[in-house]
Scaffold this motif. Structure first.
Motif, mmCIF file in Angstrom:
data_model
loop_
_atom_site.group_PDB
_atom_site.id
_atom_site.type_symbol
_atom_site.label_atom_id
_atom_site.label_comp_id
_atom_site.label_asym_id
_atom_site.label_seq_id
_atom_site.Cartn_x
_atom_site.Cartn_y
_atom_site.Cartn_z
ATOM 1 N N LEU A 58 0.809 -1.342 0.179
ATOM 2 C CA LEU A 58 -0.172 -0.119 0.018
ATOM 3 C C LEU A 58 1.001 1.087 0.052
ATOM 4 O O LEU A 58 2.042 1.163 0.249
ATOM 5 C CB LEU A 58 -0.863 -0.021 1.183
ATOM 6 C CG LEU A 58 -1.965 -0.941 1.358
ATOM 7 C CD1 LEU A 58 -2.589 -0.962 2.914
ATOM 8 C CD2 LEU A 58 -2.981 -0.741 0.274
ATOM 9 N N SER B 160 -3.377 3.753 -1.895
ATOM 10 C CA SER B 160 -3.386 3.082 -3.028
ATOM 11 C C SER B 160 -2.895 1.581 -3.211
ATOM 12 O O SER B 160 -1.740 1.526 -2.320
ATOM 13 C CB SER B 160 -2.597 3.872 -4.295
ATOM 14 O OG SER B 160 -3.053 5.234 -4.234
ATOM 15 N N ARG B 161 -3.280 0.794 -3.898
ATOM 16 C CA ARG B 161 -2.533 -0.517 -3.910
ATOM 17 C C ARG B 161 -1.817 -0.484 -5.236
ATOM 18 O O ARG B 161 -0.952 -1.140 -5.411
ATOM 19 C CB ARG B 161 -3.578 -1.543 -4.102
ATOM 20 C CG ARG B 161 -4.347 -1.878 -2.550
ATOM 21 C CD ARG B 161 -5.178 -3.177 -2.803
ATOM 22 N NE ARG B 161 -5.911 -3.243 -1.689
ATOM 23 C CZ ARG B 161 -5.414 -3.559 -0.300
ATOM 24 N NH1 ARG B 161 -4.207 -4.107 -0.309
ATOM 25 N NH2 ARG B 161 -6.145 -3.717 0.689
ATOM 26 N N GLY C 218 -7.265 3.063 -5.865
ATOM 27 C CA GLY C 218 -6.997 3.643 -4.606
ATOM 28 C C GLY C 218 -8.359 4.289 -4.089
ATOM 29 O O GLY C 218 -9.421 4.107 -4.677
#
Length: 188
Positions: A135, A157-158, A163
């Motif tokens: 993340l 956000s990934r 996100g």
């Protein structure tokens, strides 16, 4: 005589404002806010649904799986620059940016259950989907209204394509910061 009064007055005002600033440790407060935010909003993705006869079988996640997901220690990156804001009567600083460094990173790691690192902005610019972090957090604004009230805008956000944005209200109760209200602001 008049000069002595003016000097005494200036020393008193300077002492008042310097004591006011010393009583509020900005770094410790920001560290604690970052730590509780990451612990509250960080969770791994659940396992993929089961595939039976070429079709996905969606079902609810078992309590055992939910409990095991809560114990996962993720590698969480924080964007290295945080904007700070202060109400006019609370605190005035010339520099309203806080740049995270190794000392702050170590302090946040002591607070959080996850592995916290400072994001490498060059890695973030090179690719849409970064593999180095689970993340990425970006604290775009942390506004202190007093030494016990704060509002923050946070992006989680990934990847560059997935996100969530939040506006978070914090209060300091019994010496610790707590999330009072969390608003989801946008998804991407």
């Amino acid at each position: 005589m008049r000069l002595r009064i003016v000097i005494t007055y200036l020393i008193g005002i300077t002492t008042f404002f310097s004591c006011n600033h010393k009583s509020f440790d900005l770094n410790n407060n920001v560290e604690e806010i970052i730590g509780i935010t990451i612990d509250s909003l960080s969770f791994p993705l659940p396992p993929l649904p089961e595939i039976v006869n070429d079709s996905l079988v969606s079902g609810s996640i078992s309590e055992k799986t939910k409990d095991s997901l809560k114990k996962v220690r993720m590698k969480v990156a924080i964007h290295p620059l945080i904007s700070l804001g202060f109400s006019e009567d609370f605190l005035k600083l010339k520099d309203n940016k806080l740049s995270l460094n190794k000392t702050l990173e170590n302090s946040i790691n002591k607070i959080s259950k996850h592995n916290i690192v400072i994001a490498d902005t060059l890695v973030l610019k090179k690719t849409i989907d970064w593999k180095e972090y689970d993340l990425l957090y970006r604290f775009s604004k942390v506004n202190f209204n007093s030494d016990s009230a704060c509002i923050s805008s946070v992006g989680v956000s990934r990847s560059g394509l997935w996100g969530q944005g939040y506006d978070i209200h914090y209060e300091k109760k019994d010496g610790n910061w707590k999330i009072i209200k969390l608003y989801k602001t946008e998804k991407w």
